[in-house]
Design an enzyme around this catalytic site. Structure first.
Site, mmCIF file in Angstrom:
data_model
loop_
_atom_site.group_PDB
_atom_site.id
_atom_site.type_symbol
_atom_site.label_atom_id
_atom_site.label_comp_id
_atom_site.label_asym_id
_atom_site.label_seq_id
_atom_site.Cartn_x
_atom_site.Cartn_y
_atom_site.Cartn_z
ATOM 1 N N SER B 326 0.688 -1.249 -0.078
ATOM 2 C CA SER B 326 0.090 0.051 0.108
ATOM 3 C C SER B 326 0.754 1.315 -0.104
ATOM 4 O O SER B 326 0.138 2.334 -0.079
ATOM 5 C CB SER B 326 -0.699 0.131 1.065
ATOM 6 O OG SER B 326 -1.585 -1.053 1.202
ATOM 7 N N CYS B 384 -7.501 1.938 1.954
ATOM 8 C CA CYS B 384 -8.816 1.052 1.594
ATOM 9 C C CYS B 384 -8.371 0.590 0.066
ATOM 10 O O CYS B 384 -7.985 1.122 -0.806
ATOM 11 C CB CYS B 384 -9.941 2.076 1.151
ATOM 12 S SG CYS B 384 -11.205 1.265 0.439
#
Lengths: 376, 619
Positions: B326, B384
């Site tokens: 991420s 997310c």
């Protein structure tokens, strides 16, 4: 022939000249010999690494040599003529003996010891062979007949063969050439000379087969020294470098790097000419060769002036030995001839050949001066 | 005729003899002329040739190796130095009895059987007047003992050679690398003349990259030798030019701090100044002692290092290729904004998974229940996945690849260390060339969360982060700040290549992204909120948790260890202060687990240390 007479009248004082004559010496020749030995000492001082002990030793040898010369000069030529066959026979006997009982040194059998005193019989033969051939022709009408030529040839070839068997190629060459020089002076026919040279060339392969391995190697090395630069070619390469780097003026006395840094082998003895050439250059060589040439011409002149057949043949033979010595040494050091191990006459460090050469000059002077005394 | 008496004709014989004698004289003169021409040939025509030969015979050029340049950190602390090490040489010709001398020496210094064996082997190849090494690297005690007994050993000589030494050892190993013995392979690459006296060469790292600066140029001594090689005198001496000193951007204190924070963990931390590209810290753990390699490492120690499952010799910072996870989300978000795929207020509903049309496969978010409605900022703050699946698919792999390329992914950063890995920025072309397969849309999705084929080095992550921090400013990461030479203390600053800045259509998107990255820490639901307590400076960061691939290897052998090694890699990238960044940093902890829980606290400690140090320095 008259033109050479001025050589007899040197600029030295009459008293000195008279003393020299009384001692049966030839002044021009004596001066040239002393000059040559002086040059030799100068070169030797440099070649030995400025070792004064070597100079002293050489001076001692020179003294012995000059005394022997003086002594030889006092003996009248008639005595040499009388004793020639005896001396030759003794010499031949010793040569034969050396092959049987001689001492072996560096793979060669050259020395013979008699009561703690050892010497090389081949050295004596340098004097005895021309003596013998001169004696043989002394009473015979010249030019020699074929049978006489054959006998003389045998007289030369037998000792040459014995010396070559030791093996000592250099000395064999000297003895042979001096003998044949006498033969030539005696009037050997040009055609016969030609045949002899032809026969010698024809025998070359035979000679090659008789040679020892190291001798063959030396000849091969001469043809291409670079083929084995660290082995047998080393001597020749280093010596050529020494001579070649000397140039016109040389590197200066005591400044030869090839000799002082020990690149040059045998620099005090057989290769002293390379040391001299490196330090004194081409001018030095010209001077040195001029002295040699002067001595040879002076010797030949004495021979020509001799009145009887024996002395002139003897003198001619002796002086030719001297020439062959000088030529072969300079030739081998400069890479023209194979390394045969002959010293530079009167310059190289070393005893026996020096004394023999000077005795030869003594005999030569004896021939010259006794004639003069008789005629005046 | 045979019996006829031949009378001697004296006149004719005289004439004959004279003619023959003159002929002989002429022959002699001819031979002398022949000899003379030979001398003229040698001494005049060939003089140059033989003079050169004579010179080559006697003069030998002995190289004097230059002293290697020193290496300093940014505060002038010495990182690589040259220390004298002492050895003992024996000159055989000076000993009356070699065996006895060796025995007596053995009482003073420690001589192992292999030393003796080597000595005797070398002795055979050495001339008696040349020294033969007997012992190397004497201890201080041995040196002192020998020095006080020196008069007993006229044949022994104490030799001092400069040997490279790294005072911080393992701390700098992965940055500086090390020097090692010059071998034949090295000699093919260098100017052999320059290295004629040199024994060591940079093998890896800075030592290798800046070899030409550090080495200097060789000096010479012209010596005269005799035929046996014995030195007679020195004719001429050209001193060597010492190598240049290097002044690195590296801060050894930060380096030390980063290493102590990583302790026994495997991983890498890279910190750099975002605008200048100067690298403060470059840590790869575990590490090794570079001093072992300088004079040749023994086989046992090398095997231990080389065969260790933790791979201490492997420089993870520049060669370790990890899925970035991420941590790339801020750059990917910028890509979507700048390519006008999405607007700033674009929202995605996250039920906890994402599905492609005509495909049953559910691409899961890391949070089972999903994040609900997610906008640009929340997508970064809570990391997310579904949001990024969505925008990645909208962008397509080509746009992603083009934009991430601008952040330095998939290519070497050109750091001045060499042997850097380029990572992998996957593309259609790449997949077709290397896998001979078309690109599938699902692969675009997982690329969007830094997984799949995507690989990056910690250095690439630090560089990409510094581009975000500096709002598009791009200078190649580098370690060398300045050089100096031995004569003066003046520093010659080194200019490094810069690329044209990365400009966005709307520069305000930089701030938007930075804000989101600040909220990663400050927001209560931020993935790195655990490190927010007592923060004295503004910190922007992004966590990453990368799944480990390549499970199969080693599974059968050590089950419990493999289990550890199957855990996720923990990542964290950050810069601070957020509004005016001074430092950008990337960290990866192999199999560390969650980026927010494992990697972020390390960065917090590291940056706290950095700012405390800095405030001390500023005072």
């Amino acid at each position: 022939m008259q033109t050479f007479d001025y050589l007899d009248h040197t600029t030295t004082s009459p008293i000195f000249e008279r003393i020299v004559k009384r001692m049966h010496l030839d002044l021009p020749l004596l001066l040239a010999l002393v000059l040559l030995c002086g040059i030799g000492l100068i070169a030797l001082y440099s070649a030995s690494g400025q070792n004064i002990n070597v100079i002293e030793a050489q001076l001692k040898r020179l003294s012995v040599g000059f005394i022997a010369m003086l002594f030889a000069a006092q003996i009248p030529p008639r005595f040499y003529q009388f004793s020639a066959p005896w001396l030759f026979s003794i010499g031949l006997g010793l040569l034969a003996a050396v092959l049987v009982i001689g001492d072996i040194n560096k793979g060669a059998q050259r020395w013979i010891s008699v009561g703690g005193f050892s010497f090389q019989p081949s050295e004596l033969m340098k004097l005895f062979v021309p003596l013998m051939v001169a004696w043989y022709f002394s009473d015979r009408p010249l030019p020699p007949r074929p049978l006489e030529t054959l006998v003389a040839t045998i007289l030369i070839v037998v000792p040459v063969f014995l010396v070559a068997r030791q093996p000592d190629l250099g000395t064999a060459l000297l003895i042979g050439s001096s003998g044949f020089a006498v033969l030539w002076l005696a009037g050997l026919r040009i055609r016969t000379t030609f045949y002899l040279i032809l026969t010698a060339s024809a025998c070359a392969p035979l000679f090659w087969m008789l040679m020892k391995d190291y001798q063959r190697q030396r000849v091969l090395t001469l043809l291409n020294p670079e083929s084995d630069p660290l082995g047998t070619g080393y001597h020749i390469i280093q010596s050529k470098i020494a001579i070649g780097s000397g140039g016109l003026y040389g590197k200066g006395w005591l400044n030869g790097t090839q000799s002082h840094l020990e690149f040059l082998p045998e620099r005090s003895t057989d290769f002293i000419f390379a040391v001299f050439s490196e330090e004194f250059g081409l001018f030095g060589i010209i001077f040195l060769m001029a002295i040699y040439l002067f001595i040879i011409i002076r010797g030949m002149q004495i021979a020509i002036h001799s009145q009887d057949g024996f002395t002139r043949l003897l003198v001619g033979g002796l002086i030719f030995i001297f020439f062959v010595y000088a030529f072969v040494n300079m030739g081998m050091v400069s890479g023209l001839l194979p390394v045969v191990g002959l010293p530079l006459p009167l310059v190289s460090y070393g005893g026996t050949s020096l004394v023999t050469l000077l005795i030869g000059f003594g005999m030569l002077m004896s021939a010259h001066t006794h004639r003069r005394l008789l005629s005046s | 005729m045979r019996d006829s008496i031949r009378l001697k004709d004296y006149y004719r014989e005289n004439l004959l003899f004279s003619r023959r004698a003159y002929a002989l004289i002429i022959a002699v003169v001819i031979f002398m002329i022949l000899l003379m021409s030979r001398m003229i040939y040698l001494q005049i025509i060939q003089n140059d040739f033989y003079s050169t030969m004579s010179l080559n015979n006697r003069v030998r050029l002995v190289p004097i190796p230059p002293t290697r340049g020193l290496i300093y950190d940014r505060n002038g602390i010495l990182l690589a130095e040259n220390l004298p090490t002492f050895g003992i040489d024996l000159i055989v010709e000076r000993t009356p009895d070699l065996e006895q001398t060796l025995e007596e020496l053995a009482d003073i210094i420690h001589i192992r059987p292999q030393d003796l064996e080597k000595f005797h082997r070398l002795r055979k190849r050495t001339k008696p007047f040349d020294p033969v090494p007997l012992r190397l690297r004497l201890s201080e005690e041995e040196v002192a003992k020998f020095a006080s007994n020196r008069h007993l050993f006229p044949a022994a000589e104490l030799t001092a050679t400069l040997t490279r030494h790294y005072p911080f050892g393992a701390l700098t190993a992965h940055v500086l690398g090390y020097v090692g013995r010059l071998d034949e392979y090295d000699l093919k690459k260098v100017d052999t003349k320059q290295y004629s006296g040199t024994r060591h060469i940079g093998k890896i790292g800075i030592e290798r990259f800046y070899e030409s600066h550090l080495h200097g140029s060789v000096g010479h001594q012209q010596i005269e030798t005799n035929a046996r090689g014995r030195i007679q005198r020195v004719l001429k001496r050209t001193p060597p030019e010492p190598g240049k000193n290097l002044h690195l951007a590296l801060d050894i204190n930060l380096q030390q701090k980063a290493m102590s924070l990583l302790k026994d963990q495997r991983g890498s931390l890279v910190a750099m100044e975002p605008f200048s590209g100067e690298v403060f810290t470059l840590v790869s753990m575990p590490t090794y002692d570079p001093n072992l390699f300088v004079n040749g490492i023994d086989q046992q120690s090398f095997d231990a290092l080389n065969q260790s499952i933790d791979r201490p010799l492997f420089n993870r910072a520049i060669r370790g290729q990890y899925p970035p996870g991420s941590t790339i989300k801020p750059m990917l978000g910028l890509a979507a904004l700048d390519n006008e795929i999405i607007a700033r207020d674009y929202k995605v509903y996250d039920p906890g998974w994402y599905q492609l049309k005509n495909d049953d496969h559910k691409y899961r978010d890391w949070r089972r229940g999903g994040h609900g409605w997610v906008d640009y900022e929340k997508a970064i703050v809570e990391s997310c996945d579904t949001y990024y699946y969505d925008i990645s698919l909208r962008m397509g792999i080509d746009t992603i690849g083009r934009f991430l390329h601008e952040f330095g992914f998939g290519q070497p950063t050109q750091i001045d260390m060499g042997s850097e890995a380029s990572g992998l920025l996957p593309s259609r072309e790449w997949k077709y060339a290397f896998r001979n397969e078309p690109w599938f849309p699902g692969e675009t999705l997982i690329t969007g969360i830094g997984q799949g084929f995507f690989l990056a080095t910690p250095l690439q992550l630090a560089y990409a982060t510094s581009i975000v921090a500096s709002q598009g400013h791009r200078t190649n990461p580098h370690l060398l700040r300045a050089t100096s030479d031995h004569t003066s203390n003046n520093l010659d600053l080194v200019n490094h290549a810069t690329k044209p800045p990365l400009s966005l259509k709307n520069p305000a998107n930089w701030q938007l992204t930075t804000q989101a990255m600040v909220a990663v820490i400050t927001h209560i639901r931020g993935t790195a909120n655990s490190i927010a307590d007592g923060l004295s400076y503004s910190l922007a960061g992004k966590t990453g948790t990368a799944q480990v691939f390549g499970i199969e290897q080693g599974e059968r052998y050590e089950k419990d260890k493999v289990a550890v090694r199957l855990r996720d890699h923990a990542l964290f990238v950050a810069f601070a202060p957020a509004e005016k960044p001074q430092i950008a940093v990337a960290l990866i902890v192999e199999n560390g687990g969650s980026g927010g829980q494992v990697a972020a606290p390390i960065i917090r400690d590291f940056l706290d240390f950095y700012f405390t140090e800095k405030s001390h320095a500023d005072i």
